[in-house]
Design a protein around this motif. Structure first.
Motif, short mmCIF file in Angstrom:
data_model
loop_
_atom_site.label_atom_id
_atom_site.label_comp_id
_atom_site.label_asym_id
_atom_site.label_seq_id
_atom_site.Cartn_x
_atom_site.Cartn_y
_atom_site.Cartn_z
N GLY A 96 16.37 71.13 61.11
CA GLY A 96 17.16 70.85 59.90
C GLY A 96 18.45 71.63 60.02
N SER A 97 19.47 71.21 59.24
CA SER A 97 20.73 71.97 59.33
C SER A 97 20.59 73.34 58.67
CB SER A 97 21.91 71.17 58.78
OG SER A 97 21.68 70.76 57.47
N ASN A 98 19.59 73.51 57.80
CA ASN A 98 19.33 74.84 57.24
C ASN A 98 19.10 75.86 58.35
OD1 ASN A 98 19.45 74.15 54.57
ND2 ASN A 98 17.25 73.85 54.33
N LEU A 101 22.35 76.88 59.72
CA LEU A 101 23.06 77.79 58.79
C LEU A 101 22.51 79.21 58.94
CD1 LEU A 101 23.13 75.45 55.65
CD2 LEU A 101 25.06 75.97 57.17
N PHE A 122 25.81 75.12 47.85
CA PHE A 122 24.43 74.90 48.28
C PHE A 122 23.65 76.22 48.33
CE2 PHE A 122 21.63 73.87 52.13
CZ PHE A 122 20.63 73.31 51.34
N TYR A 125 23.27 79.03 51.30
CA TYR A 125 24.31 79.99 51.74
C TYR A 125 24.01 81.41 51.26
CZ TYR A 125 26.73 75.46 52.24
OH TYR A 125 27.05 74.16 52.54
N ALA A 165 30.65 72.98 51.83
CA ALA A 165 29.97 71.71 52.02
C ALA A 165 30.90 70.59 51.57
CB ALA A 165 28.67 71.66 51.21
N ASN A 169 26.94 69.82 47.56
CA ASN A 169 25.71 69.67 46.79
C ASN A 169 25.56 70.92 45.93
OD1 ASN A 169 23.07 69.30 45.91
ND2 ASN A 169 22.18 70.03 47.82
N ASP A 196 29.99 72.08 56.18
CA ASP A 196 28.64 71.52 56.13
C ASP A 196 28.76 70.05 55.72
OD1 ASP A 196 26.15 70.67 55.19
OD2 ASP A 196 25.67 72.58 54.22
N ALA A 198 26.47 67.60 55.53
CA ALA A 198 25.15 66.97 55.35
C ALA A 198 25.26 65.55 54.79
CB ALA A 198 24.28 67.84 54.44
N TYR A 199 26.28 65.31 53.97
CA TYR A 199 26.40 64.01 53.28
C TYR A 199 27.57 63.18 53.80
CZ TYR A 199 23.18 66.42 50.23
OH TYR A 199 22.10 67.12 49.76
N THR A 224 23.26 66.73 59.56
CA THR A 224 21.80 66.62 59.43
C THR A 224 21.33 65.19 59.60
OG1 THR A 224 19.92 67.11 58.01
CG2 THR A 224 21.89 66.35 56.89
N SER A 226 18.66 64.48 57.82
CA SER A 226 17.78 64.43 56.64
C SER A 226 18.26 63.48 55.56
CB SER A 226 17.68 65.82 56.00
OG SER A 226 17.16 66.75 56.89
N LYS A 227 19.52 63.12 55.55
CA LYS A 227 20.06 62.38 54.41
C LYS A 227 20.20 60.90 54.77
CE LYS A 227 20.09 66.31 52.38
NZ LYS A 227 19.07 66.62 51.40
N ARG A 235 12.83 67.31 60.12
CA ARG A 235 13.63 68.52 60.22
C ARG A 235 14.48 68.54 61.50
NH1 ARG A 235 14.88 69.28 56.76
NH2 ARG A 235 15.27 71.50 56.73
N1 PMP Z 1 23.60 71.32 53.40
C1 PMP Z 1 23.61 70.74 52.21
C2 PMP Z 1 24.89 70.70 51.45
C3 PMP Z 1 22.44 70.18 51.68
O1 PMP Z 1 22.44 69.64 50.46
C4 PMP Z 1 21.25 70.22 52.44
C5 PMP Z 1 19.95 69.63 51.95
N2 PMP Z 1 19.66 69.74 50.63
C6 PMP Z 1 21.30 70.86 53.68
C7 PMP Z 1 22.49 71.38 54.14
C8 PMP Z 1 20.10 71.06 54.52
O2 PMP Z 1 19.47 69.95 54.95
P1 PMP Z 1 18.48 69.94 56.16
O3 PMP Z 1 18.02 71.35 56.41
O4 PMP Z 1 17.39 69.05 55.73
O5 PMP Z 1 19.27 69.43 57.32
#
Ligand code: PMP
Length: 366
Positions: A96-98, A101, A122, A125, A165, A169, A196, A198-199, A224, A226-227, A235
């Protein structure tokens, strides 16, 4: 024996609150006696993963789970590199990108250092910053979004990371490419700017800081699966950076941090442009429909470029969240993000969006 583990914890960890993703749906359905709960709480893709990713995941499962995954993620990195027109040594893969980070925080922060991010940013952080014992510097928002001037002014000799981000988010706010690039260009070179994304797939204009990674050695872009790619359950995410930064991230990365099914599915997902196009179109239509409904209900909302939208309920949103839950609709209260009157809702399938609005109307009226 009663041991004060809190006193034993690393100082930064003592003040942390765990990220709370909520109860499993099956558990909630049992508790509430409801069968068909709609979950619009975590910005997942309502269409799920695309067919190419699903097939690749099945093949990877069939190939045997006894083997360690490719610890360097060669095939996936090759595809990511081709997608961005960048060399493979600029890529770091994460669970996951978490995960990425967190790698950034572990590689660059110490208790003497600071990270800078905006209000309503987010939640991960502050977690990754404080877990190291570093200081989180939070700048005020401008119209719910990033105030880049305030962020630039918050940078000190102790700053090592800036997190932005884009889109953000939980606000859904976004920065234009020109303003963001000017900010990156103006930041001292010892400060790493993490954009970031992600979206980013939902932005549609195709503007991405990924295009500037070759230009600014202190720019890191995270992405990511994930979205829009619909693979949150597997992940997988990644960072694009200068090769020397990627080298440092890979030093603190756990071996085999991305599993074999995720590696295969993500590589296939990158080829599935149709699925992304379908997902983005569904999101666009659902967003427009929800905005129309908010207008009809007299509710204000924050214009969003993500796959979610935060609506101002004009009253404390916590009780509304609970009431919606009893109606079988899970959304996300964002009081923890300094937005006590807002609810964030993920854009779902048309029927899910209708269920949400019907339930919202009912709980607002009661
Ligand atoms: N960055 C932002 C802005 C997010 O909203 C999210 C998921 N809620 C993530 C990173 C992390 O996503 P993931 O770890 O699933 O890649």
């Amino acid at each position: 024996m009663s041991c004060d583990f809190l006193a034993l914890a690393a100082p930064g960890v003592r003040g942390l609150h765990p990220y709370q993703p909520g109860k499993p749906i099956e558990e909630l359905e049992r508790e509430l006696g409801i069968r068909d709960i709609v979950k619009l709480a975590s910005n997942e893709n309502p269409l799920g993963a695309g067919p190419l990713a699903r097939e690749a995941a099945s093949r990877a499962l069939a190939a045997g789970l006894q083997w360690y995954p490719d610890g360097n993620g060669f095939t996936l990195k090759q595809k990511i590199a081709a997608r961005h027109g960048l060399e493979m040594d600029r890529i770091t893969l994460g669970n996951g990108s978490n995960d990425v980070l967190e790698l950034l925080a572990r590689a660059f922060l110490t208790p003497e250092h600071e990270s800078v991010f905006s209000a309503h940013a987010f939640a991960v952080y502050p977690i990754v910053t404080q877990a190291i014992g570093a200081r989180a510097v939070v700048t005020p928002a401008l119209d719910w979004g990033h105030d880049l001037e305030a962020m630039a002014a918050a940078i000190t000799p102790a700053t090592r990371l800036v997190f932005i981000a884009n889109p953000n988010n939980p606000t859904g706010t976004w920065l234009g490419a020109d303003a963001l690039e000017r900010f990156v260009a103006g930041v001292p070179e010892q400060v790493i700017v993490v954009v970031d994304e992600a979206y980013t797939e939902y932005l549609e204009g195709g503007e991405s800081a990924a295009d500037w990674v070759g230009r600014y050695p202190n720019l890191v872009v995270t992405r990511t699966f994930s979205k829009a790619y619909g693979l949150a359950g597997l992940r997988v995410g990644y960072a694009l950076s200068h090769p020397k930064v990627a080298d440092l991230l890979n030093r603190v990365r756990q071996p085999f941090n991305v599993n074999s099914v995720a590696l295969a599915a993500a590589a296939a997902a990158l080829d599935d442009r149709e699925h992304i196009a379908r997902s983005v179109a569904l999101n666009r239509d659902g967003m427009a429909w929800l905005e129309g409904e908010f207008r009809r209900l007299g509710l204000a909302w924050i214009p969003s470029k993500g796959n979610f939208i935060s609506v101002d309920t004009d009253r404390p949103a916590g009780p509304l969240f609970e009431a919606l839950l009893r109606e079988g609709v899970i959304v996300r209260p964002v009081g923890g993000y300094g937005m006590p009157n807002h609810l964030r809702v993920t854009i779902g399938l048309p029927e899910e969006n209708r269920r949400f609005i019907r339930a919202l109307e009912k709980v607002l009226g009661s």
